[in-house]
Design a protein around this motif. Sequence first.
Motif, short mmCIF file in Angstrom:
data_model
loop_
_atom_site.label_atom_id
_atom_site.label_comp_id
_atom_site.label_asym_id
_atom_site.label_seq_id
_atom_site.Cartn_x
_atom_site.Cartn_y
_atom_site.Cartn_z
N ASP A 216 13.86 11.89 60.30
CA ASP A 216 14.47 10.60 59.96
C ASP A 216 15.53 10.24 60.98
N ILE A 217 15.38 9.14 61.66
CA ILE A 217 16.41 8.69 62.61
C ILE A 217 16.70 7.22 62.34
N THR A 218 17.97 6.92 62.16
CA THR A 218 18.37 5.53 62.01
C THR A 218 19.56 5.27 62.92
N LEU B 139 21.58 2.96 53.85
CA LEU B 139 20.48 3.90 53.60
C LEU B 139 20.48 4.40 52.15
#
Lengths: 306, 306
Positions: free
Chosen positions: A110-112, A126
């Motif tokens: 997961d990368i934001t 998120l």
Amino acid sequence: MTTTLVFGHKSPDTDSTGSPLIWAWYLSHTGTPAEARLLGEPNTEARFVAERWGFDLPPVIEDVEAGQPVWIVDTNNPAELPPSINAADIRGIVDHHKLTGGIETKTPIDITVRPLACTATILFDLMGAEASHMPEGIKGLILSCILSDTLEFRSPTTTPMDRGLAEQLAGELGVDIPSFAAEMFAAKSDVSSFSEAELLRMDSKEYAVGGTELRVSVLETTAPKMVLDRKDALMAAMPGVAAEDGAHEVLLFVVDILNEEATLLVPNERVKAIAEASFGVTVTGDSVVLPGVMSRKKQIIPVLKA
Amino acid sequence: MTTTLVFGHKSPDTDSTGSPLIWAWYLSHTGTPAEARLLGEPNTEARFVAERWGFDLPPVIEDVEAGQPVWIVDTNNPAELPPSINAADIRGIVDHHKLTGGIETKTPIDITVRPLACTATILFDLMGAEASHMPEGIKGLILSCILSDTLEFRSPTTTPMDRGLAEQLAGELGVDIPSFAAEMFAAKSDVSSFSEAELLRMDSKEYAVGGTELRVSVLETTAPKMVLDRKDALMAAMPGVAAEDGAHEVLLFVVDILNEEATLLVPNERVKAIAEASFGVTVTGDSVVLPGVMSRKKQIIPVLKA
């Protein structure tokens, strides 16, 4: 289940101290036991903020074990992370800095990354509906991170999303933003106990600009005179800090939060040339005032020319 | 306003053809004029899908101009992108692959990576309420990308989010998933017009495993016999392809979609050693069947040992 560790960057500021606490709460709340860690001693503002909202400072760690589950917040730069970061089990990254490259994972994670002022704003987003379960302390941390990173909405990095969230949380908490921000900035401005070398490294990032390695340091303060009175000693400490850290020069920007300007120290001809090429100014003495410059990310790094 | 270009990876499959069309629609719909591009000739399934939903194939480009605004979808690996990618104005990245490193940006941008089966699923999620404005063709592309990347939900990469979205869209479009997926896979399986070298490069990614450079190629097919009948010619073509592409070996996995297994060709002792060390099998001939192996990302790359 192994506890997941959450941490930000070395030389932790308020966002890199608060965001690990915020995300560790969220992960634990949603079924993944997690704890915050720090990658160094936090600055005076971060200490004030943690105490204000009832948190112990997270333990400081030097490195991570191979296979340790981790979340990284507020950086994606391996130079600002533990030496063994690529051997850890990186579960996710949440950040608001430029993409540096250098972190590699074995599987998709997961990368934001969002171009917002503050990591905590992205964390809130998120959380989705789970945000309604936040205790007061977590809300207070998010508010504090936003006020710190936006310099109370003065920095050009501020987005309507950061500001709107801070105002909403302040309302829910019954916090008066101007007076709380003044307390935070006063805590950050009390740098009397730090040596010159510590001040040069307190909020500092390394960048290579056309072959020249620069340590780009920022001191955000409501009391710039307190720092500038130590100008000669700071400049005298620069060659030693640069040599120890493998940099060619230290650029120190003293950001005057209330007057919305930065003063760059100019110890030598090379820094003078960098200042004139980057900011379109003429340097006559050993410092130069840059009106309106508040943000390393938005107004310093993108224009630096060596 | 300069048109923003959206593209996926080289050797475009259905997700790397459909996702640029989907995201270019969304960006344009929300006020950023955008167009899809391809970084090579798409495979036969992607051609079928574009035609089925009424889209012309996007133009193929070799490189990007410096300063060109771009969005990258379905990869974060510079080796799969135009040579000048780091000189472009990268506005965002949406992907579902492991983090490779190597892309750098000057300022913070939008990055979303999720461990989902399909980029198009992430794009739908990012659209939020705007997704309700999707025309039929965009819905059809998302459905097709998910069916392609999940091999109609057979791949272990499939998540409930991918499957739920595909079933929802199929319902809205009145599409029968089994028969539509069969049409897609038949299109993908018709590889009679391709040379051996083209087959080896059709769906292929390069990985370095402990100093050994591997070109890891996958052919997903409902007609494995059609490929395996060409086994000798495929193995004869491997040294030339490896030499041209700077790899030590080509690993070709022929994925039998319906029987849920892969056959790895074993042209020499080094590939035999890799196969035995990685998959715990004993290789006796010039190929080996790997039951249940469908996903390069989840079942091949993470276990490869050279």
